[in-house]
Design a protein around this motif. Structure first.
Motif, PDB file in Angstrom:
ATOM      1  N   PHE A  87      -4.293  11.046 -10.978  1.00 55.87           N
ATOM      2  CA  PHE A  87      -3.285  10.639  -9.831  1.00 55.87           C
ATOM      3  C   PHE A  87      -2.421   9.439 -10.616  1.00 55.87           C
ATOM      4  CE2 PHE A  87      -7.192   8.888  -8.224  1.00 55.87           C
ATOM      5  CZ  PHE A  87      -6.791   7.345  -8.038  1.00 55.87           C
ATOM      6  N   THR A  88      -1.124   9.192 -10.011  1.00 60.23           N
ATOM      7  CA  THR A  88      -0.374   8.089 -10.595  1.00 60.23           C
ATOM      8  C   THR A  88      -0.826   6.861 -10.323  1.00 60.23           C
ATOM      9  OG1 THR A  88       1.535   9.536 -10.555  1.00 60.23           O
ATOM     10  CG2 THR A  88       2.042   7.277 -10.723  1.00 60.23           C
ATOM     11  N   ARG A  89      -1.512   6.663  -9.080  1.00 61.93           N
ATOM     12  CA  ARG A  89      -2.021   5.272  -8.572  1.00 61.93           C
ATOM     13  C   ARG A  89      -0.889   4.490  -7.741  1.00 61.93           C
ATOM     14  NH1 ARG A  89      -5.526   0.552 -11.223  1.00 61.93           N
ATOM     15  NH2 ARG A  89      -5.261  -0.883  -9.621  1.00 61.93           N
ATOM     16  N   TYR A  90       0.049   4.230  -8.475  1.00 61.81           N
ATOM     17  CA  TYR A  90       1.176   3.586  -7.719  1.00 61.81           C
ATOM     18  C   TYR A  90       2.401   4.126  -7.258  1.00 61.81           C
ATOM     19  CZ  TYR A  90      -1.268  -0.059 -10.560  1.00 61.81           C
ATOM     20  OH  TYR A  90      -2.060  -0.809 -11.139  1.00 61.81           O
ATOM     21  N   GLY A  91       2.938   3.661  -6.123  1.00 61.86           N
ATOM     22  CA  GLY A  91       4.181   4.386  -5.551  1.00 61.86           C
ATOM     23  C   GLY A  91       4.779   3.433  -4.701  1.00 61.86           C
ATOM     24  N   ALA A  92       6.246   3.605  -4.934  1.00 57.74           N
ATOM     25  CA  ALA A  92       7.081   2.626  -4.224  1.00 57.74           C
ATOM     26  C   ALA A  92       8.281   3.356  -3.648  1.00 57.74           C
ATOM     27  CB  ALA A  92       7.697   1.372  -5.089  1.00 57.74           C
ATOM     28  N   PHE A  93       8.756   3.110  -2.402  1.00 54.34           N
ATOM     29  CA  PHE A  93       9.854   3.792  -1.814  1.00 54.34           C
ATOM     30  C   PHE A  93      10.632   2.927  -1.155  1.00 54.34           C
ATOM     31  CE2 PHE A  93      12.367   7.818  -0.659  1.00 54.34           C
ATOM     32  CZ  PHE A  93      12.305   8.497  -1.789  1.00 54.34           C
ATOM     33  N   TYR A  94      11.992   3.037  -0.900  1.00 60.78           N
ATOM     34  CA  TYR A  94      13.030   2.510   0.084  1.00 60.78           C
ATOM     35  C   TYR A  94      13.210   3.733   0.799  1.00 60.78           C
ATOM     36  CZ  TYR A  94      13.389  -1.733  -2.719  1.00 60.78           C
ATOM     37  OH  TYR A  94      13.181  -2.928  -3.387  1.00 60.78           O
ATOM     38  N   ILE A  95      13.493   3.600   2.210  1.00 60.01           N
ATOM     39  CA  ILE A  95      14.169   4.432   3.042  1.00 60.01           C
ATOM     40  C   ILE A  95      15.153   3.748   3.854  1.00 60.01           C
ATOM     41  CG2 ILE A  95      13.877   5.937   5.082  1.00 60.01           C
ATOM     42  CD1 ILE A  95      12.944   7.410   3.053  1.00 60.01           C
ATOM     43  N   PRO A  96      16.347   4.095   3.720  1.00 55.00           N
ATOM     44  CA  PRO A  96      17.557   3.601   4.568  1.00 55.00           C
ATOM     45  C   PRO A  96      17.642   4.563   5.778  1.00 55.00           C
ATOM     46  CG  PRO A  96      18.607   4.970   2.851  1.00 55.00           C
ATOM     47  CD  PRO A  96      16.943   4.905   2.776  1.00 55.00           C
ATOM     48  N   MET A  97      17.781   4.106   6.991  1.00 48.98           N
ATOM     49  CA  MET A  97      18.276   4.879   8.155  1.00 48.98           C
ATOM     50  C   MET A  97      19.200   4.238   8.925  1.00 48.98           C
ATOM     51  SD  MET A  97      14.877   6.802  10.128  1.00 48.98           S
ATOM     52  CE  MET A  97      16.095   7.539  10.983  1.00 48.98           C
ATOM     53  N   ILE A 108      -3.174   2.810  -4.958  1.00 50.42           N
ATOM     54  CA  ILE A 108      -4.618   3.394  -4.796  1.00 50.42           C
ATOM     55  C   ILE A 108      -5.824   2.632  -5.660  1.00 50.42           C
ATOM     56  CG2 ILE A 108      -5.980   5.315  -4.825  1.00 50.42           C
ATOM     57  CD1 ILE A 108      -3.386   7.164  -4.792  1.00 50.42           C
ATOM     58  N   SER A 109      -5.866   1.254  -5.100  1.00 51.00           N
ATOM     59  CA  SER A 109      -6.606   0.401  -5.878  1.00 51.00           C
ATOM     60  C   SER A 109      -8.058   0.054  -5.562  1.00 51.00           C
ATOM     61  CB  SER A 109      -6.097  -1.053  -5.549  1.00 51.00           C
ATOM     62  OG  SER A 109      -6.238  -1.445  -4.151  1.00 51.00           O
ATOM     63  N   ALA A 144      -8.696   3.865   3.798  1.00 52.52           N
ATOM     64  CA  ALA A 144      -8.206   4.535   2.646  1.00 52.52           C
ATOM     65  C   ALA A 144      -8.533   3.825   1.292  1.00 52.52           C
ATOM     66  CB  ALA A 144      -6.842   5.198   2.800  1.00 52.52           C
ATOM     67  N   ARG A 145      -8.736   2.350   1.533  1.00 53.92           N
ATOM     68  CA  ARG A 145      -8.982   1.623   0.404  1.00 53.92           C
ATOM     69  C   ARG A 145      -7.777   1.359  -0.403  1.00 53.92           C
ATOM     70  NH1 ARG A 145     -13.706  -0.747   0.216  1.00 53.92           N
ATOM     71  NH2 ARG A 145     -13.675  -1.291  -1.877  1.00 53.92           N
ATOM     72  N   LEU A 146      -6.480   1.301   0.134  1.00 55.46           N
ATOM     73  CA  LEU A 146      -5.515   1.326  -0.409  1.00 55.46           C
ATOM     74  C   LEU A 146      -4.759  -0.288  -0.367  1.00 55.46           C
ATOM     75  CD1 LEU A 146      -3.256   4.065   1.381  1.00 55.46           C
ATOM     76  CD2 LEU A 146      -4.732   4.232  -0.885  1.00 55.46           C
TER      77      LEU A 146
END
Length: 193
Positions: A87-97, A108-109, A144-146
């Motif tokens: 798995f990639t481990r890191y994820g980042a995302f922006y959401i505009p509404m 996922i640390s 989830a230990r995130l």
């Protein structure tokens, strides 16, 4: 792979099945309409199929139901993470509404930490207490230990604010869980616990 957990307390009876590889429509019945809506969006945007049935003491309020669902989802995610080969481990995302902008960054640390920076425009969306959003994510992230940072950058409409956060979390988690093609633990320590 499918994961299932049943948890019963004096306040809630929860039965959740989670599947990371099943794109079927989720079925979510928490007894809290707004939470059902947010979890349906989470499922769609994360690609995680959820079958959720809950009996909670919603005659008191929605707190126990909301928090306990977060706890159980976190426990199921931890099981799934332990089973993943890559798995990639890191994820980042922006959401505009529309007027709203939310950012969520997830690692996922194995080191549970939640930074929740969101001041909602109103205290309620319908009958749902907005302060329960943080309780939900705290239960999920810790179990989830995130390591997760949730930031509401701009707001306006409270429904949009919460929805943007749920969608951004779902997308950041989807990226973090995605297979990056490498084998082994994505940590220079050689372990994520």
């Amino acid at each position: 792979m499918s994961y299932r957990k049943q948890r019963e307390t004096k306040e809630t009876a929860i039965d959740i099945r989670m599947d990371l590889n099943d794109n079927q429509a989720s079925s979510i019945n928490t007894g809290v309409g707004f939470l059902d809506h947010m979890l349906t969006l989470f499922s769609f945007h994360s690609g995680i199929n959820l079958q959720i049935n809950v009996q909670g003491d919603t005659e008191v309020d929605d707190h126990h139901t909301t928090e306990d669902i977060g706890i159980v989802l976190g426990q199921l995610l931890l099981e799934a993470i332990k089973d993943k080969q890559s798995f990639t481990r890191y994820g980042a995302f922006y959401i505009p509404m529309d007027e709203t902008l939310a950012r969520v960054v997830t690692d996922i640390s194995g080191r549970p930490y939640l930074s929740f920076n969101a001041e909602f425009s109103k205290e309620k969306v319908g009958t749902f207490d907005t302060e329960l959003v943080e309780e939900f994510f705290r239960g999920l992230v810790i179990n989830a230990r995130l390591t997760t940072h949730i930031d509401l950058i701009r707001g306006g409409n409270t429904h949009h604010e919460i929805e943007a956060i749920f969608k951004a979390f779902a997308r950041s988690l989807k990226i973090a869980l995605s297979d990056d093609g490498s084998k082994g633990v994505p940590s220079s320590k050689g372990v994520i616990e």
